[in-house]
Design a protein around this motif. Structure first.
Motif, PDB file in Angstrom:
ATOM      1  N   TYR A 262     -63.454  14.654  11.620  1.00 35.19           N
ATOM      2  CA  TYR A 262     -63.402  14.392  10.183  1.00 35.19           C
ATOM      3  C   TYR A 262     -63.872  12.988   9.807  1.00 35.19           C
ATOM      4  O   TYR A 262     -63.078  12.153   9.351  1.00 35.19           O
ATOM      5  N   LYS A 271     -71.067  13.276   4.302  1.00 33.89           N
ATOM      6  CA  LYS A 271     -71.127  14.719   4.064  1.00 33.89           C
ATOM      7  C   LYS A 271     -72.139  15.372   5.013  1.00 33.89           C
ATOM      8  O   LYS A 271     -71.886  16.445   5.571  1.00 33.89           O
ATOM      9  N   HIS A 315     -64.350  25.565   7.877  1.00 34.32           N
ATOM     10  CA  HIS A 315     -65.290  24.725   8.636  1.00 34.32           C
ATOM     11  C   HIS A 315     -66.344  25.520   9.414  1.00 34.32           C
ATOM     12  O   HIS A 315     -67.495  25.094   9.467  1.00 34.32           O
ATOM     13  N   GLU A 359     -63.843  24.134   0.988  1.00 34.01           N
ATOM     14  CA  GLU A 359     -65.052  23.309   1.037  1.00 34.01           C
ATOM     15  C   GLU A 359     -66.172  23.835   0.133  1.00 34.01           C
ATOM     16  O   GLU A 359     -66.422  25.038   0.064  1.00 34.01           O
ATOM     17  N   TRP A 361     -70.228  22.502  -0.496  1.00 34.80           N
ATOM     18  CA  TRP A 361     -71.249  21.543  -0.063  1.00 34.80           C
ATOM     19  C   TRP A 361     -72.422  21.530  -1.027  1.00 34.80           C
ATOM     20  O   TRP A 361     -72.929  22.590  -1.411  1.00 34.80           O
TER      21      TRP A 361
END
Length: 807
Positions: A262, A271, A315, A359, A361
């Protein structure tokens, strides 16, 4: 043969002494404890290798389906103790070491905690691997071999300071580098379309390649031949350096991929690094699985029949488009066939409803980094949106709400849900919230896809190994069948009112409390009274877990102990213990740590009250520390805002070791209360329905509570009125503002009065030791459901559809 070395104590002792001397080229009595540890661990790994080889051979021969559990974290803890126990040789080694005047516990302590995880997500994954192997199923982990892991926490002047966790500094005995199975993973570049015999082909050009090298760690089952794999990938420079980039810069960028767990993602660079990590271990792991599958079967037609790819949180969600890419670009399947195989192969576990943990992105970052994977993700999204339009109609808001790509973001949870045949929550309450509120539309779209699998813990680590006194007592009372079947814990129920058993359990608990108190005094100089209530909150530092409410209550308690002599006289001494790491960029969480340590300086040094109240924040809380802490707890703090904690597993570890839960009806606390009986826990505060109603109506003003409740007003004012003379006046202004000016979004003040009352109830209950010990024993007796052995059997039955390995 290595197997014969553990035949008996005499043989092992002679072999061990000789091996230590051969490995380090000096007399046995001149070698260090680290060298003795390294030798023992090496011998244990070699001893397990026969079963490791036999397991792989059995799987090739039987053509069985296998599960691969993809997770960013595997918080394994030390492996030597676990492996000695699971192989059934710990007693033999301990007796041999006694003859050699060696303390096995001291040698076990030389092992570093593998820095492969942070919190409950990684610890759950580790417990899963242990149970899969112990139950004899073929299931393997797939993750990253972080060089430094999360971080090592130091507390300096009350502040958290992060330093690199150099867990690999002295080597890692347990993994085996498989250089011959290294694969190259592409980033950046462009995708060119070609026509070949009327078919469109996609070629990825000008990519920057990273070499992914697998390290295999044996996962040794308890009292079984099964030894599965944890595959950890290390990022290294590829054989061909990209043109137009400095070699040193290239190598540095590559190694960052498997350097830290992380990395800070507050910048675009951070990122991109996180995205690189996620694709790196997904693509590498899948490539190895596909290669092995094709070698075994020669086709991908039956991939979904022989493989389940499990996506642990969002993830690894890129597994969905990456498997599509492999099937279309490398195996030549058409879209519909590839999609059919993919959606029958992938399964997804959702661990949260917190928006920041689901998440998303930016397209502007993902597209150039993974051009072909993004093209496929776009196509998945386009086809899914067409299905949504068919269902809801053109222009319906649900089309944009449920889309995988929206507002220039790729929504990873949506991708995982759409691309999987199973989506599970991790506690009954959490799954109901997903199905009925947070993911309601997806649940209606995909009938039967959502299901619950309440988390568990591996009782072999968290009871058998970490609490030997309690293990011996249980075995004496109910036999040792519980080691393989935790539902046998229920046989303890006839003993919960037995005065002799209660006294024996009390002695067990005191021994564990004394051991923890000794470590805290040795390392931090704070002396705790083992006769006090050990009230413990250890978990990741986060606002929704409400460590803040705990410390504000301690401030209130200190005020009252100072002001009210009658209360002080009737109050049973209580020792509050915190352990937590705050993410490096999480400033508010770090401020709470500073507050805890600032309050500790005051209460621990006040001679008027410190015989009644002590407070300690343990430094660098990790798995090994948890193994000492969990058995020592009297009171288990599980005080998250209702609806926010998906499950929790610390609550289960505490329960199994005989602590009572003081907590909200959140996560698995609900099921703990049902199994043990709500009268045997201390439940308080808003429930899920009440929180959801407050969220919906916005009918909450923390200032109302501030003005009405003098106790709360006094505590909050102390944050800003100069009460803490050893810090700057504005040190805790952010906490004050967060609670009052920013709306108290986690209802700390709303639940504060209920928490005070719950704590008073707990303190009075503890003073009736007879009743307290009975409740603690009931918690142990009813904890069997919360073993990962039960959880895994449910995954096998409902999702993975595995059979036990046929040797």
């Amino acid at each position: 043969m290595t197997t014969s070395l553990f035949k008996n104590k005499k043989v092992f002792k002679e072999a061990y002494v000789k091996r230590v001397e051969e490995m380090f080229g000096k007399r046995f009595d001149e070698t260090t404890m680290n060298e003795k540890y390294f030798t023992l661990a090496t011998m244990v790994r070699e001893y397990a290798s026969n079963n490791w080889i036999e397991t792989q051979g059995a799987l090739k021969k039987s053509n069985q389906k296998q599960t691969y559990y993809f997770s960013m974290e595997f918080l394994m803890g030390r492996l030597l103790t676990n492996n000695l126990t699971n192989l059934g040789i710990r007693n033999l080694v301990e007796e041999a070491f006694d003859d050699l005047s060696l303390d096995l516990n001291e040698i076990e302590d030389k092992e570093a905690d593998p820095g492969l995880g942070n919190g409950g997500l990684g610890r759950l994954a580790a417990c899963f691997l242990d149970s899969i192997a112990s139950l004899g199923y073929p299931g393997h982990g797939n993750g990253i071999r972080y060089r430094y892991g999360f971080f090592e926490q130091r507390i300096i002047d009350g502040y958290q300071v992060e330093v690199p966790d150099q867990w690999l500094q002295k080597g890692f005995v347990w993994d085996v580098r498989k250089e011959n199975e290294a694969v190259d993973i592409p980033f950046f570049g462009q995708v060119r379309m070609l026509e070949d015999n009327g078919k469109i082909k996609y070629v990825h050009e000008n990519a920057e390649y990273v070499k992914a090298v697998p390290y295999d760690v044996p996962i040794i089952g308890y009292d079984t031949k099964t030894v599965n794999n944890l595959i950890l990938w290390s990022a290294e420079p590829a054989r061909t350096y990209p043109q137009g980039i400095n070699a040193a810069e290239y190598e540095s960028n590559i190694r960052q991929i498997s350097e830290f767990l992380y990395p800070d993602d507050s910048t675009d660079e951070g990122k991109i690094l996180r995205l690189k990590q996620q694709y790196f271990f997904v693509a590498a792991g899948l490539k190895r699985i596909v290669n092995n599958h094709k070698e075994q079967y020669g086709t991908m037609e039956n991939f979904h029949e022989k493989v389940c790819l499990h996506i642990n949180d969002t993830h690894p969600a890129l597994l969905v488009p990456e498997l599509m890419r492999v099937l279309i670009d490398e195996e030549g399947y058409d879209w519909d066939t590839a999609w059919s195989i993919t959606t029958k192969t992938c399964a997804y576990t959702n661990h949260t409803i917190l928006a920041e943990a689901l998440e998303k992105w930016p397209v502007r970052l993902l597209q150039p980094l993974l051009p072909r994977v993004f093209m496929i993700t776009e196509e998945i999204n386009k086809r899914f949106c067409l299905d949504l339009i068919d269902r809801y109609g053109e222009g319906h808001p649900k089309v944009t709400e449920l889309a995988i790509i929206g507002e220039d973001l790729v929504r990873m949870a949506h991708l995982a849900i759409v691309g999987s045949f199973s989506v599970n929550g991790v506690a009954a309450l959490h799954t109901n919230i997903l199905k009925e509120i947070e993911m309601k539309d997806f649940n209606e779209l995909f009938k039967g896809r959502f299901n619950n699998k309440t988390n568990g813990i591996t009782h072999r680590r968290w009871l058998l190994n970490s609490n030997p006194e309690l293990s011996d007592l249980l075995t004496k009372l109910i036999g040792d069948g519980w080691i393989k079947d935790t539902m046998e814990f229920d046989k303890l129920m006839p003993y919960v009112t037995d005065e002799k058993v209660k006294k024996e359990f009390y002695d067990v608990k005191q021994a564990r409390k004394t051991a923890l108190a000794e470590r805290i005094e040795r390392e931090q100089g704070i002396k705790l009274d083992p006769n006090s209530i050990f009230d413990i909150q250890v978990k990741r530092m986060h606002e929704y877990k409400r460590q803040l409410m705990n410390i504000l209550h301690i401030m209130y308690l200190y005020n009252r102990l100072k002001d009210d002599s009658e209360f002080r006289q009737n109050f049973h001494p209580q020792s509050f213990i915190f352990g937590a790491k705050a993410a490096g960029g999480y400033d508010f969480a770090k401020k709470v740590i500073k507050l805890i340590n600032t309050v500790a300086d005051i209460v621990n040094n006040d001679e008027e009250t410190n015989s009644k109240l002590k407070l300690v924040f343990v430094e660098n809380y990790n798995v090994s520390y948890a193994e000492l802490i969990m058995p020592a707890a009297d009171l288990s703090e599980q005080i998250s805002t209702a609806t926010k904690e998906a499950s929790g597993t610390g609550n289960m570890k505490f329960m199994m070791n005989g602590a009572l839960t003081i907590g909200t009806l959140d996560g698995a606390n609900v099921e703990i209360s049902e199994f043990a009986g709500i009268e045997n826990e201390i439940i308080f505060g808003l429930n899920a329905d009440e929180v959801n109603e407050l969220n919906a109506t916005g009918d909450y003003n923390p200032w109302d509570i501030y003005y009405k409740d003098e106790r709360i007003r006094r505590v909050l004012d102390q944050l800003i009125n100069g009460y803490f003379s050893n810090v700057q006046p504005d040190e805790f202004r952010d906490i004050y503002d967060n609670l009052l000016h920013n709306g108290d979004s986690y209802y700390v003040l709303k639940d504060f009065d209920a928490y005070i009352n719950a704590q008073e109830k707990a303190n009075k209950m503890y003073q009736d030791q007879d009743k307290w010990l009975e409740k603690a024993l009931i918690n142990i007796a009813k904890s069997g459901y919360f073993s990962t052995d039960r959880t895994i059997e449910q995954y096998v039955e409902d999702i993975w559809h595995l059979e036990k390995i046929k040797f």
